[in-house]
Design an enzyme around this catalytic site. Structure first.
Site, mmCIF file in Angstrom:
data_model
loop_
_atom_site.group_PDB
_atom_site.id
_atom_site.type_symbol
_atom_site.label_atom_id
_atom_site.label_comp_id
_atom_site.label_asym_id
_atom_site.label_seq_id
_atom_site.Cartn_x
_atom_site.Cartn_y
_atom_site.Cartn_z
ATOM 1 N N GLU B 71 0.823 -1.221 0.000
ATOM 2 C CA GLU B 71 0.000 0.000 0.000
ATOM 3 C C GLU B 71 0.851 1.262 0.000
ATOM 4 O O GLU B 71 0.430 2.298 -0.542
ATOM 5 C CB GLU B 71 -0.950 -0.006 1.195
ATOM 6 N N PHE B 133 -11.182 -7.640 14.072
ATOM 7 C CA PHE B 133 -10.119 -8.078 13.173
ATOM 8 C C PHE B 133 -9.847 -7.006 12.112
ATOM 9 O O PHE B 133 -10.755 -6.526 11.461
ATOM 10 C CB PHE B 133 -10.531 -9.398 12.498
ATOM 11 N N GLN B 134 -8.602 -6.645 11.976
ATOM 12 C CA GLN B 134 -8.150 -5.646 11.010
ATOM 13 C C GLN B 134 -8.810 -4.286 11.181
ATOM 14 O O GLN B 134 -9.061 -3.580 10.212
ATOM 15 C CB GLN B 134 -8.335 -6.154 9.560
ATOM 16 N N LYS B 183 -17.607 -1.388 5.932
ATOM 17 C CA LYS B 183 -18.108 -2.387 4.981
ATOM 18 C C LYS B 183 -19.636 -2.413 4.896
ATOM 19 O O LYS B 183 -20.201 -2.665 3.837
ATOM 20 C CB LYS B 183 -17.577 -3.768 5.383
ATOM 21 N N MET B 494 23.833 9.030 2.454
ATOM 22 C CA MET B 494 23.637 10.338 3.080
ATOM 23 C C MET B 494 23.933 10.253 4.574
ATOM 24 O O MET B 494 24.479 11.180 5.171
ATOM 25 C CB MET B 494 22.218 10.840 2.832
HETATM 26 C C1 TPP Z 1 12.057 5.748 5.268
HETATM 27 C C2 TPP Z 1 13.321 6.435 5.655
HETATM 28 N N1 TPP Z 1 14.122 5.913 6.590
HETATM 29 C C3 TPP Z 1 15.267 6.525 6.930
HETATM 30 C C4 TPP Z 1 15.637 7.701 6.343
HETATM 31 C C5 TPP Z 1 16.928 8.404 6.770
HETATM 32 N N2 TPP Z 1 17.839 8.504 5.614
HETATM 33 C C6 TPP Z 1 17.958 9.616 4.866
HETATM 34 S S1 TPP Z 1 18.977 9.441 3.574
HETATM 35 C C7 TPP Z 1 19.354 7.880 4.009
HETATM 36 C C8 TPP Z 1 20.303 7.075 3.186
HETATM 37 C C9 TPP Z 1 19.750 6.732 1.864
HETATM 38 O O1 TPP Z 1 20.540 5.713 1.294
HETATM 39 P P1 TPP Z 1 20.409 5.350 -0.233
HETATM 40 O O2 TPP Z 1 18.986 5.205 -0.623
HETATM 41 O O3 TPP Z 1 21.300 4.179 -0.511
HETATM 42 O O4 TPP Z 1 20.934 6.633 -0.966
HETATM 43 P P2 TPP Z 1 22.370 7.306 -0.967
HETATM 44 O O5 TPP Z 1 22.348 8.358 0.096
HETATM 45 O O6 TPP Z 1 23.383 6.242 -0.707
HETATM 46 O O7 TPP Z 1 22.454 7.883 -2.326
HETATM 47 C C10 TPP Z 1 18.669 7.505 5.165
HETATM 48 C C11 TPP Z 1 18.789 6.205 5.851
HETATM 49 C C12 TPP Z 1 14.753 8.230 5.365
HETATM 50 N N3 TPP Z 1 14.992 9.376 4.729
HETATM 51 N N4 TPP Z 1 13.628 7.566 5.022
#
Ligand code: TPP
Lengths: 196, 584
Positions: B71, B133-134, B183, B494
């Site tokens: 979803e 449920f759900q 529902k 990042m």
């Molecule tokens: C759902 C979610 N969980 C955690 C984060 C924290 N976060 C921001 S950037 C990042 C790293 C992203 O890694 P990747 O997709 O491999 O991209 P890269 O930075 O290596 O290009 C994380 C864990 C987020 N933005 N979204």
């Protein structure tokens, strides 16, 4: 590690002198200008449907506005309810609270009441029952009413401004307060002035 | 595509008219009828017990349904569909876990003001509140992340409620709406046709700004020495990019955009300084911090844009144009608030201006900053592949109208920095919420909304891709011609960059000591896959992947140590961006 980009170092860049305060307002950099908090009474006319109050309180929780008091009740129109909200915030905070309230779809209108508006709160104060006459006398002083008497306790009802209730609570303190309940402020504009 | 391929294709002539409007016989058919009335053509969802009556009612409708793997994917796909087409995106889920899985996508749409309509099944009203449920309190959970939500309690009016939800999502400042559908309501008999969709009477956005306010703002523009236009996502939403460009060029005012505002001004235009903010260009951030009049249109002054409030555009008076009064002076005080539709207010300003500001020196200064702080990178052959090079290769190989979606992380920044965007609605990303995993489902939604032949490229991170990789099955089933380019640094990069800068290089939970081979994973899903390690393989792989008629995945193994610059440290001054790690 990568080398980064070319260009002058941060210290070599021209620096503007200006500054804003935490509200994003430009200020004289020499003076600290943080706005002071004040008390505001907001009145909101809302659709009388489930979830509205939760939405409003949720909004205030999320934005970390501290609600001093919140009262709700029906109006003469069965589809409308009126909410009175008291908050203590800085001027921009109060403006923001009004706009955020107004933004909720079930909210029909929001106004901030004039300082002269009629504000009333109700309190039930239950004190020790050992000196019922004296309690009655003090209640009268505050235009209150004794509403329940038992061997152990006397309960009085006081209505009035928040300050008056505070004063009453303090005075009743000497009898020994068992329990207390307060409704929070309900408010309407004076005279022919419409509240919303 | 999807279940609807079994129906005869519509002819050109009647494709705009409803061929077979649903006959209303139940709450569920009324829901579908309401969607047809509003012109909804496609929705994204996942089946389940409480939503089954609505699905069943779709059997006889011309609305196309794309069955998603999760979803969250449905919500992101609907969101991207809205960004690309401008039409509301609709997603569908069952009660309980279906609804909670939508939550991230709804929150994402809320932060980016995207018109998404979520329809969720709910247990019968007789069981609501019994921990059935759900069952979850879906309207309770989503209240803070929707523009408005509804609990439908009457089969006779449920169609009107759905119509209102659609109309509200797209009107004024767009945003997500949700209708929770018990529902018993969808199953109940009714023959009440829903009327035409209407927004609630308490919602009346103001289209035109106050005339006198426009006049004062115009005088401020005429008098400015260093005027700067800041175009935000609101310009895209209001379909005002054309007006905005004309305004900028007519008065020769330099333009920076926010990240959601990318594409409102062609990034190769002389007046365009690209986007400002934490990883925006040095010249955009210099301009922001030295302007004396910031004309901000359709932006909410997110902290990733402003950096520290105290040092944001510290010498500028601010003209703030926004359709949402609550945005005015929320983060940055507006000296000249102009509430109204972005395009309409720019036209009003145009009407009120008698002369352009005298800003030759300022324009020269902006150009000088562009020279001083070039967006450049070194790509020596003997070093691992640079991500910026991959982004540029993809940009060159595609048309100006190609649509780019992304995950969240370093790759998102490189995509937005090194791709030259020229058109609005071609940059589809998760800005406000910053949701990893947005890219792939967004590519699916974008492709469903794109014109024939419009290319869709998802620039993803290895970590982001893994979060919603299952949606590849949907792209294969629906035979969607999308290209996923993974900038694979075997890190959640990042995070690693921040650890390098602020946690003394301790790479706690940032590295993937083992990562799937994405080209093979793609093949396992039935897509095509490539792996690229070297510069000389890039061009061929890009060409083959773009040529391939179906979903393709290119796993670019990039320099794992590469970091994103410039960078404004959070809460810092925009013009104090670091150009390398030792400046942090
Ligand atoms: C759902 C979610 N969980 C955690 C984060 C924290 N976060 C921001 S950037 C990042 C790293 C992203 O890694 P990747 O997709 O491999 O991209 P890269 O930075 O290596 O290009 C994380 C864990 C987020 N933005 N979204």
């Amino acid at each position: 590690m990568s080398d980064g980009l070319d260009g002058p170092e941060p210290e070599e860049r021209p620096d503007p002198d200006g500054r804003r305060n935490s509200q994003g307002i430009r200020i004289d950099p020499e003076v600290e200008a943080e706005p002071e908090d004040r008390r505001a009474v907001l009145s909101a006319l809302v659709k009388h449907e489930p979830g509205v109050l939760a939405n409003i309180s949720g909004l205030f929780r999320r934005r970390q506005f501290n609600i001093e008091s919140l009262t709700v009740g029906p109006t003469t129109d069965p589809d409308r309810a009126r909410i009175t909200l008291e908050i203590e915030e800085s001027e921009p905070g109060i403006e923001q609270a009004k706009k955020q309230l107004q933004k909720l779809v079930p909210v029909i209108a929001v106004t901030e009441l004039e300082p002269t508006a009629i504000r009333r709160e109700l309190a039930l104060i239950k004190v020790d029952g050992s000196a019922p006459d004296q309690v009655g006398a003090v209640a009268e002083m505050y235009d209150g009413k004794t509403v329940d008497v038992s061997q152990e306790s006397v309960t009085v009802e006081i209505t009035g401004s928040e300050q008056k209730i505070n004063a009453a609570v303090e005075t009743f303190g000497r009898f020994g307060i068992h329990e207390i309940v307060r409704t929070g402020t309900a408010a309407l504009e004076r005279g022919t002035r419409k509240t919303t | 595509m999807s279940e609807r391929t079994t129906q005869p294709p519509e002819t050109e002539a009647d494709s705009d008219t409803e061929t077979t409007p649903t006959t209303v016989s139940s709450g569920a058919t009324s829901v579908v009828r309401a969607l047809e009335n509003t012109g909804i053509e496609v929705m994204f969802g996942v089946q389940g017990g409480a939503i089954m009556p609505v699905y069943d009612a779709l059997w006889n409708s011309d609305i196309d349904h794309v069955m998603m793997a999760h979803e969250q994917g449905a919500a992101h796909a609907a969101d991207a569909y809205n960004v690309v087409s401008g039409e509301p995106g609709v997603c569908l889920a069952t009660s309980g876990p279906g609804a909670t899985n939508l939550v991230t996508g709804i929150a994402d749409a809320n932060m980016d003001s995207d018109a998404v309509v979520a329809l969720t099944g709910q247990v019968p009203q007789s069981m609501v509140g019994s921990d059935a449920f759900q069952e979850t309190d879906t309207t309770g959970i989503t209240a803070p992340i929707t523009k408005n939500n509804y609990f439908a309690n009457d089969a006779d009016t449920v169609g009107d409620t759905v119509g209102e939800a659609v109309a509200l999502a797209g009107t004024g400042r767009p945003g997500p709406t949700l209708v929770d559908l018990p529902k018993d309501v969808t199953n109940a008999e009714t023959d009440r046709d829903p009327g035409m969709a209407q927004t609630p009477e308490t919602y009346m956005p103001q289209d035109e700004a106050d005339h006198a306010d426009v006049e004062t703002a115009a005088r401020a523009i005429e008098a400015a020495d260093k005027p700067l236009l800041l175009f935000g996502g609101g310009v895209v939403k209001a379909n005002a990019a054309e007006t905005a460009r004309e305004f900028a060029t007519a008065y020769d005012i330099p333009v920076v955009t926010t990240m959601p505002g990318i594409g409102t001004m062609p990034e190769d235009h002389d007046l365009c300084l690209s986007w400002a903010g934490m990883h925006g260009t040095g010249y955009a951030n210099m301009a922001i911090n030295h302007t004396d009049l910031l004309i901000a249109v359709g932006t909410r002054f997110d902290d990733r844009l402003t950096g520290g409030i105290e040092s944001f555009a510290p010498e500028a008076e601010v003209i703030h144009v926004d359709i949402d009064p609550a945005e005015i002076s929320k983060n940055i005080h507006a000296d000249y608030p102009l509430i109204g539709d972005a395009g309409r207010v720019l036209e009003q300003l145009d009407g009120a201006l008698t002369t352009a500001p005298d800003a030759d020196e300022w324009r020269e200064q902006c150009l000088a900053w562009q020279e001083e702080y070039p967006m450049d990178y070194a790509a020596p052959d003997d070093e691992p592949l640079k991500p910026q090079f991959v982004v540029e290769a993809l940009d060159e190989a595609t048309s100006d109208e190609a649509i780019v979606t992304s995950g969240v992380g370093q790759h998102q920044m490189w995509a937005s920095q090194y791709w030259t965007f020229r058109e609005p609605r071609t940059w589809v990303s998760s800005h406000g919420l910053g949701t990893m995993g947005y890219g792939l489902p967004a590519a699916i939604g974008a492709k469903m909304a794109a014109d024939d032949g419009e290319e869709v490229v998802c620039i993803d991170g290895d970590g982001s891709f893994l979060m919603t990789v299952q949606e590849l099955s949907v792209a294969v089933r629906e035979d969607l011609d999308i290209t996923v380019a993974i900038l694979n640094n075997e890190y959640i990069g990042m995070v690693r960059q921040w650890q390098d800068a602020f946690f003394e290089g301790r790479h706690m939970a940032a590295g993937y000591s083992w990562i799937p081979e994405f080209d093979k994973l793609a093949e396992a899903f039935g897509a095509r896959g490539w792996r690229v390690d070297d510069y000389d393989e890039v061009a061929d792989a890009v060409e083959e992947a773009l040529d391939y008629d179906g979903p393709s995945v290119v796993d670019f193994h990039i320099d794992p140590a590469e970091n994103v610059y410039p960078m404004v440290p959070s809460g810092g001054a925009n013009d104090k961006f670091a150009l390398s790690e030792d400046q942090l």
